[in-house]
Scaffold this motif. Structure first.
Motif, PDB file in Angstrom:
ATOM      1  N   ASN A  65     -21.462   0.991  22.820  1.00  0.00           N
ATOM      2  CA  ASN A  65     -20.523   0.029  23.521  1.00  0.00           C
ATOM      3  C   ASN A  65     -20.808  -0.673  24.893  1.00  0.00           C
ATOM      4  O   ASN A  65     -19.872  -0.831  25.519  1.00  0.00           O
ATOM      5  CB  ASN A  65     -19.075   0.606  23.368  1.00  0.00           C
ATOM      6  N   VAL A 138     -21.399  -4.889  15.607  1.00  0.00           N
ATOM      7  CA  VAL A 138     -21.559  -5.400  17.078  1.00  0.00           C
ATOM      8  C   VAL A 138     -21.566  -6.981  16.860  1.00  0.00           C
ATOM      9  O   VAL A 138     -22.542  -7.509  16.265  1.00  0.00           O
ATOM     10  CB  VAL A 138     -22.493  -4.820  18.084  1.00  0.00           C
ATOM     11  N   TYR A 280     -17.518  -9.296  26.189  1.00  0.00           N
ATOM     12  CA  TYR A 280     -16.563  -8.490  25.431  1.00  0.00           C
ATOM     13  C   TYR A 280     -15.863  -9.387  24.609  1.00  0.00           C
ATOM     14  O   TYR A 280     -15.546 -10.499  24.956  1.00  0.00           O
ATOM     15  CB  TYR A 280     -15.807  -7.810  26.489  1.00  0.00           C
ATOM     16  N   LYS A 285     -14.521  -4.817  23.195  1.00  0.00           N
ATOM     17  CA  LYS A 285     -15.733  -4.306  22.407  1.00  0.00           C
ATOM     18  C   LYS A 285     -16.841  -5.143  22.901  1.00  0.00           C
ATOM     19  O   LYS A 285     -16.606  -6.398  23.123  1.00  0.00           O
ATOM     20  CB  LYS A 285     -15.544  -4.302  20.969  1.00  0.00           C
ATOM     21  N   GLN A 630     -12.094   1.343  30.028  1.00  0.00           N
ATOM     22  CA  GLN A 630     -13.064   1.971  29.177  1.00  0.00           C
ATOM     23  C   GLN A 630     -14.294   2.403  30.360  1.00  0.00           C
ATOM     24  O   GLN A 630     -14.808   3.586  30.220  1.00  0.00           O
ATOM     25  CB  GLN A 630     -13.992   0.888  28.417  1.00  0.00           C
TER      26      GLN A 630
END
Length: 777
Positions: A65, A138, A280, A285, A630
């Motif tokens: 990630n 992704v 992102y 993500k 994150q």
């Protein structure tokens, strides 16, 4: 033990190679992802496997990630979009069709062969389909600036003023300004010397003045200011003496010809160059953004790379500091952009990136065929080197001193020299400031299909769906139906009501009435340290039959009252104003209604997470806030892993000593026993402590055990080795369980992001201007 390296934040690059046999061994080549914050360089001649290694690094980041942005001058890195967890013939066939036809093979049969080979290759390196699925999920986008092949990117919509973090540092601002100006001039074929180029000095003055006023620039604005600069002198000399109007006109003409070029219009379309959105998605993500620039000429490539790096630096300087790897910036084939002698526009921002990016968790990876392509000042800021086969003696000699000569190294200089000239494809030396010694490894099989450079039509096919969702909507002011409205040549409006008139280039001067307002809403919260002001500009079309003002129907639209005439043009015709406006002296009622509307509707939207306890900053989007959460979770996770490292270090040392003694005992009992057992290390612990790579311990010990069992000489030594093996397995299982719990504990999926709003006080709403604006019908 399956894929435990991903939970530890390790990049799986391949397998170690035995320098005697030059064959891969069981030991995995792993590198902590955070080590890439000290940047990396990949060097090797054509065919050495640089692209495969680069693709592998990007894949590892995506699985962890960690987003990546890739500058791709050759077109190879678009292969990252070629993955399919199902390995279906239908998916592979378009990718291999040209190759199949060149070999006179049936495309479908050839696709089946390649799909099978790729699946088996991936599995041969211990990677299953689930790993391909994670990478495939992704989002990946190929942007083609100045071309319609891929997704359009608007690189030229504005030359935004750099953030305060850059403006406040003289050196950073000077470098930013210099690279921006030289890249703009290079686009029109001018190689400018900052010391004596009049074009450069004029342009820097124009850009500096705008940026100091926090004004964004566009090419149109620059052309206008070249013709009519907002200053009278350059230094102590009068402008017209230093740079006459006639000469400035020629410079403006070059920019105008560029702007008028049909091909250049493609630079003005598409998504804004917003680095955060490139990295992102809306849920925080990771994404992969590939800028394919193979279709551009040299000047256009230099312009794009320079302007992009400046944008990236501006984004980077707004981020908070972190020791974890937050994102990767990968540039394939750096040749010409970061040379040791010349000073192209791209060199200064690249050097700035290498010097400063580490503090913000940004890792830079550069790829090149020759070590002489890299500036020597930049070399000292690169902590990890991947060096493949080199062709020339000059190239080999340049890297020898950097690789060899370390006390205790397994590789001597002469040995390295011989190996560098004869390395197999996909085999690299790994030298890192974070490792005790040089490693020799072969890259793992990548999850993406390495087709080679993508053609224009192939990029278009891959990006077809994303391009379809990129429709640029032109906004227009919706007009109310006015079939029954009266059109007259006079409006009896009270003098207390300010009026403005939109210029009509056609000269017809038929106007419809609108109510426009500019207001400021102040948000204050002492406990949160919030002291923010928001500007609101609204425009509401009026109808003669209106009985009340409905500000909720207004649209946000910037109205510059200072540039609108307040004297009506001659021979104008007007649609009727509603009676309520005509009777509203000073527009007091309209202003009161606007304040009530803003009090009800306006609020400072913020986000918060209760565990970890964190709140967003004003203006921070939900996506940006999730990314920040994150980052915090990742940092906490790494801190916990460091604690584990300390706790397990002594246990690891004891087991290594036991293993050594057991192996020595076995060696005494069997002269034919090999040293394979001592090479196995400790799987997870070795990688965690940066000493060796996870290996398949059981397989190695079993191999040694079978040899000794066949000869009947294991006796008590066998029991001791088995006991050590059990202890190792227990320790590894225990550590894996703790790491698994840490991964769950710090998983962003467990964090609930709430939305809350800070309301303004009524006294903190100020309507600066409310007026009737007559717009062209």
């Amino acid at each position: 033990m399956k894929e435990i390296y991903e939970k530890l934040g390790l990049f799986y690059l391949g397998k170690d190679v035995d320098k005697e046999t030059m064959e891969p061994v069981e030991a995995l080549t792993l590198l902590k992802n955070k080590n890439f914050t000290t940047h990396a360089a990949i060097i090797g001649m054509t065919g050495s496997g640089k692209t495969g290694l680069g693709v592998g690094i990007i894949e590892e980041a995506a699985i962890d990630n960690i987003p990546s942005i890739i500058i791709d001058p050759k077109g190879d890195m678009g292969d990252l979009c070629l993955s399919d967890p199902s390995f279906s013939v239908k998916t592979f066939e378009p990718w291999v069709r040209d190759e199949a036809l060149s070999k006179e093979a049936d495309p479908a049969e050839y696709a089946q062969k390649i799909a099978t080979m790729w699946k088996e290759g991936i599995q041969s390196f211990g990677q299953d389909v689930s790993r391909v699925e994670r990478f495939h999920a992704v989002p990946k986008t190929i942007y083609t600036p100045g071309s319609s092949a891929g997704v359009a990117i608007n690189i030229m919509s504005s030359l935004e003023a750099p953030p305060a973090q850059i403006m406040e540092e003289s050196d950073s601002f000077t470098a930013y300004l210099k690279s921006t100006t030289t890249s703009l001039l290079s686009l029109i074929g001018i190689t400018a010397d900052p010391l004596d180029s009049k074009e450069y000095i004029l342009l820097t003055q124009i850009i500096t003045q705008a940026w100091l006023s926090k004004e964004d620039l566009g090419i149109e604005t620059i052309i206008g200011r070249i013709l009519k600069p907002p200053f009278k002198k350059i230094g102590v000399l009068l402008l017209d003496d230093y740079y006459p109007q006639e000469t400035r006109f020629k410079l403006a003409t070059k920019f105008n010809a560029l702007l008028a070029s049909p091909s250049f219009s493609l630079w003005l379309q598409g998504d804004d160059l917003d680095i955060q959105k490139l990295l992102y998605d809306e849920n925080g993500k990771a994404k992969i953004a590939i800028f394919s620039i193979a279709h551009l000429n040299d000047d256009e490539r230099m312009f794009f790379v320079t302007l992009f790096l400046n944008k990236y630096i501006a984004w980077m300087r707004r981020q908070s500091g972190t020791s974890t790897l937050k994102t990767l910036l990968y540039m394939d084939e750096i040749f010409g952009y970061f040379p040791p002698t010349k000073n192209p526009p791209s060199k200064e921002p690249m050097l700035l990136m290498l010097k400063q990016a580490r503090a913000f968790g940004v890792g830079v990876v550069l790829s090149t065929q020759n070590p002489v392509d890299l500036d020597y000042k930049g070399l000292s800021n690169i902590g990890t080197w991947f060096i493949g086969r080199l062709q020339t003696t000059q190239d080999i000699e340049r890297v020898i001193d950097g690789l060899g000569g370390k006390i205790g190294s397994r590789f001597e200089k002469g040995e390295i020299k011989t190996l560098l000239a004869n390395l197999k494809k996909r085999t690299f030396f790994l030298k890192s400031a974070h490792l005790d010694d040089i490693r020799l490894f072969t890259t793992r099989w990548v999850l993406s299909y390495l087709k080679g450079p993508l053609k224009r039509d192939e990029i278009a096919a891959l990006m077809e769906r994303q391009k379809a969702g990129q429709e640029i909507q032109k906004q227009s002011f919706e007009r109310l139906g006015r079939k029954n409205d009266t059109l007259g040549s006079f409006q009896n409006v009270n003098a207390s009501i300010p009026q403005y008139y939109e210029p009509d280039p056609s000269g017809q001067n038929i106007f419809i009435p609108t109510l426009a307002a500019k207001a400021k809403v102040h948000f204050f919260n002492q406990s949160r340290g919030i002291d923010e002001e928001r500007e609101c500009m609204l425009s509401l079309e009026l109808d003669a039959k209106q009985q009340q003002i409905s500000w909720e129907e207004a649209r946000e639209e910037e109205v510059d009252f200072t540039r609108l005439p307040h004297i009506a043009p001659k021979n104008a015709q007007y649609y009727d104003l509603p009676k309520m406006i005509l009777e509203d002296k000073g527009l007091k009622y309209a202003i009161r209604e606007l304040k009530a509307y803003l009090y009800q509707e306006e609020g400072l939207d913020l986000y918060r997470c209760r565990s970890p306890k964190l709140e967003s900053r004003p203006g921070e989007s939900r996506s940006d806030f999730i990314v920040r959460v994150q980052d915090l979770l990742q940092q906490k996770k790494e801190e916990e892993i460091e604690k584990l490292k300390t706790r397990y270090a002594s246990k690891e040392k004891v087991l290594q000593e036991r293993l050594l003694r057991a192996q020595e005992r076995v060696a005494k009992e069997s002269s034919d026993s090999t040293s394979s057992m001592i090479d196995m290390g400790i799987a997870v612990l070795g990688a965690l402590f940066g000493k060796t790579s996870p290996t398949k311990i059981g397989r190695t010990i079993s191999k040694g055990g079978r040899i000794l069992k066949e000869r009947g000489e294991m006796s008590r030594a066998e029991e001791r080795v088995a006991k050590v093996q059990d202890d190792i397995d227990t320790l590894n299982d225990e550590l894996e369980e703790k790491i698994e719990k840490l991964s769950e504990k710090y998983d962003i999926g467990n964090c609930e992001v709430e939305t809350f709003k800070i309301k303004p006080r009524r006294t903190d709403i100020d309507v600066e201007r409310c007026a009737v604006v007559w717009r062209v019908s």
